[in-house]
Motif scaffolding. Structure first.
Motif, PDB file in Angstrom:
ATOM      1  N   TYR A  92      -0.594   3.245  14.364  1.00  0.00           N
ATOM      2  CA  TYR A  92      -0.322   3.131  12.916  1.00  0.00           C
ATOM      3  C   TYR A  92       0.079   1.706  12.496  1.00  0.00           C
ATOM      4  CZ  TYR A  92       1.646   4.584   8.356  1.00  0.00           C
ATOM      5  OH  TYR A  92       1.919   4.719   7.015  1.00  0.00           O
ATOM      6  N   GLN A 116      -1.643  -1.286   9.995  1.00  0.00           N
ATOM      7  CA  GLN A 116      -0.871  -1.875   8.903  1.00  0.00           C
ATOM      8  C   GLN A 116      -0.844  -3.405   9.022  1.00  0.00           C
ATOM      9  OE1 GLN A 116       2.738   0.159   7.922  1.00  0.00           O
ATOM     10  NE2 GLN A 116       3.407  -1.395   6.476  1.00  0.00           N
ATOM     11  N   HIS A 131      -4.436   5.521   6.744  1.00  0.00           N
ATOM     12  CA  HIS A 131      -3.066   5.818   7.175  1.00  0.00           C
ATOM     13  C   HIS A 131      -2.669   7.248   6.841  1.00  0.00           C
ATOM     14  CE1 HIS A 131      -2.072   1.393   7.700  1.00  0.00           C
ATOM     15  NE2 HIS A 131      -1.549   1.958   8.762  1.00  0.00           N
ATOM     16  N   ARG A 179       0.331   5.543   1.066  1.00  0.00           N
ATOM     17  CA  ARG A 179      -0.556   6.587   1.583  1.00  0.00           C
ATOM     18  C   ARG A 179      -0.762   7.634   0.502  1.00  0.00           C
ATOM     19  NH1 ARG A 179       2.143   9.291   5.862  1.00  0.00           N
ATOM     20  NH2 ARG A 179       3.982   8.673   4.706  1.00  0.00           N
ATOM     21  N   MET A 235      -3.167  -1.275  -2.393  1.00  0.00           N
ATOM     22  CA  MET A 235      -4.143  -0.530  -1.613  1.00  0.00           C
ATOM     23  C   MET A 235      -3.753   0.938  -1.458  1.00  0.00           C
ATOM     24  SD  MET A 235      -4.828  -1.302   2.390  1.00  0.00           S
ATOM     25  CE  MET A 235      -3.229  -0.709   2.874  1.00  0.00           C
ATOM     26  N   GLY A 242       0.818  -1.205   0.000  1.00  0.00           N
ATOM     27  CA  GLY A 242       0.000   0.000   0.000  1.00  0.00           C
ATOM     28  C   GLY A 242       0.849   1.251   0.000  1.00  0.00           C
ATOM     29  N   ASP A 279      -4.057  -4.580   7.713  1.00  0.00           N
ATOM     30  CA  ASP A 279      -4.069  -4.526   6.241  1.00  0.00           C
ATOM     31  C   ASP A 279      -3.490  -5.811   5.649  1.00  0.00           C
ATOM     32  OD1 ASP A 279      -4.851  -1.875   6.441  1.00  0.00           O
ATOM     33  OD2 ASP A 279      -2.830  -1.073   6.125  1.00  0.00           O
ATOM     34  N   GLN A 302      10.143   0.253   6.201  1.00  0.00           N
ATOM     35  CA  GLN A 302       8.913  -0.367   6.692  1.00  0.00           C
ATOM     36  C   GLN A 302       9.146  -1.702   7.406  1.00  0.00           C
ATOM     37  OE1 GLN A 302       5.547   0.849   6.384  1.00  0.00           O
ATOM     38  NE2 GLN A 302       6.728   2.713   6.030  1.00  0.00           N
TER      39      GLN A 302
END
Ligand code: TRP
Ligand code: SF4
Length: 327
Positions: free
Chosen positions: A130, A134, A44, A10, A39, A8, A137, A152
């Motif tokens: 946050y 995630q 987020h 943002r 996504m 994903g 997700d 990440q």
């Protein structure tokens, strides 16, 4: 059966060539090998942009237009909006019970953002959570792998920890452990040599106007030891040279030699690079403009993708709800 991946972004501001070489080109390739879920992480985005949601929808459509223009295909992949699949929030809630505060407070990305981001108030309940969203997700789709950048990795580690904790608490192997897909994504620095980032204003947008591309490239930092045209250059330390490697690998060797022997000046070298960038972005921009003429079509793709994602998500949630004895 193909392995499933989820990734994903943002939807904040315009995507730049760092996203292109660092993520999108990779996503495009992955489509042929994996079952892909891509996504737009609008929740987020709000976690840091909650004070100014004005551009959220525009940004989302513009970002997805970039994805599609770069070759992400709704025929191959499921492209969807996070907030359109309500199950993300249900799993997020279920995970929130079992995630110790210490895991979140110790998360390096959290600590770093609290320190670095000074123009927004991120000391909120939501921002602390946050990585929990995630994790939701990723695990909602039982993704086996997640293509992410190195920054990440702590979130992925937390995802595995949360999944493991869930499996062990409720004594069922619901969630697989997603692996990081760290393909050798080339690193591209910003025009000033720092990390390419919207907040540093040192980027070239995928949708950048050719005129602006030429201006921006002409302003790039070069070899600081090369002052006069007759000074031999050091391409290995020059960011412009690195851009050649990424966008015109066939031209790299010759530029290297010309530079070392002071047979090309930086102005000309950058002029040529600007044209290379303009040319390589041209087909993407053409497609992007075409797509943006019909935003309804983009929304339709996202609607269908969200439906498809929702069907997978609903299955997982019915499994977790029954383990939690939610009716
Ligand atoms: N946190 C990611 C980023 O800032 C975006 C993101 C949200 C994501 N959910 C995800 C990435 C799930 C991979 C998988 O880049
Ligand atoms: Fe960099 Fe090109 Fe100048 Fe060499 S000639 S220092 S590669 S901009």
């Amino acid at each position: 059966m193909r392995k499933r991946i989820l990734s994903g972004m943002r939807p904040t501001g315009s995507l730049h060539i760092g996203h292109l070489v660092g993520a999108l080109n990779n996503w495009v390739k992955l489509q042929d090998e994996y079952e892909c879920f891509f996504m737009a992480a609008d929740w987020h985005a709000l976690m840091s942009e909650y004070e100014n949601p004005k551009d959220l929808k525009e940004n989302l459509i513009s970002n997805v237009a970039d994805w599609l223009a770069c070759g992400i295909s709704p025929k191959k992949s499921t492209i969807f909006i996070q907030s359109h699949v309500k199950e993300h929030l249900e799993l997020y809630m279920e995970f929130s019970f079992i995630t110790p505060l210490g895991w979140l407070e110790r998360c390096p990305t959290y600590k770093e953002q609290l320190r670095e981001v000074t123009n927004r108030d991120l000391s909120t309940f939501g921002f602390l959570g946050y990585p929990v969203l995630q994790a939701a997700d990723i695990l909602l789709y039982k993704a086996q792998a997640v293509p992410v950048g190195e920054d990440q990795l702590p979130h992925l580690e937390l995802t595995r920890e949360i999944g493991r904790r869930f499996n062990s608490l409720y004594k069922k192997n619901v969630f697989p452990e997603p692996a990081a897909l760290l393909t050798e994504t080339p690193r591209i620095l910003g025009l000033d040599g720092r990390k390419m980032s919207k907040s540093y204003n040192n980027f070239i947008a995928i949708s950048e106007d050719p005129k602006i591309i030429r201006q921006k490239v002409q302003g790039m930092f070069t070899d600081p030891l090369r002052i006069k045209l007759s000074d031999p250059g050091h391409p290995e330390t020059c960011n412009v040279h690195n851009y050649y490697a990424l966008f015109a690998p066939g031209r790299k060797k010759e530029i290297d030699e010309l530079c070392r022997n002071a047979r090309i000046g930086c102005t000309d070298c950058k002029k040529e690079l600007a044209e290379i960038l303009v040319k390589s972005l041209e087909p993407i921009q053409k497609k992007r403009n075409e797509l943006l003429k019909n935003k309804r079509k983009i929304l339709k793709i996202l609607e269908q993708g969200s439906k498809r994602a929702g069907a997978v998500a609903a299955k997982t949630i019915s499994e977790t709800k029954s383990l939690l004895n939610l009716a």
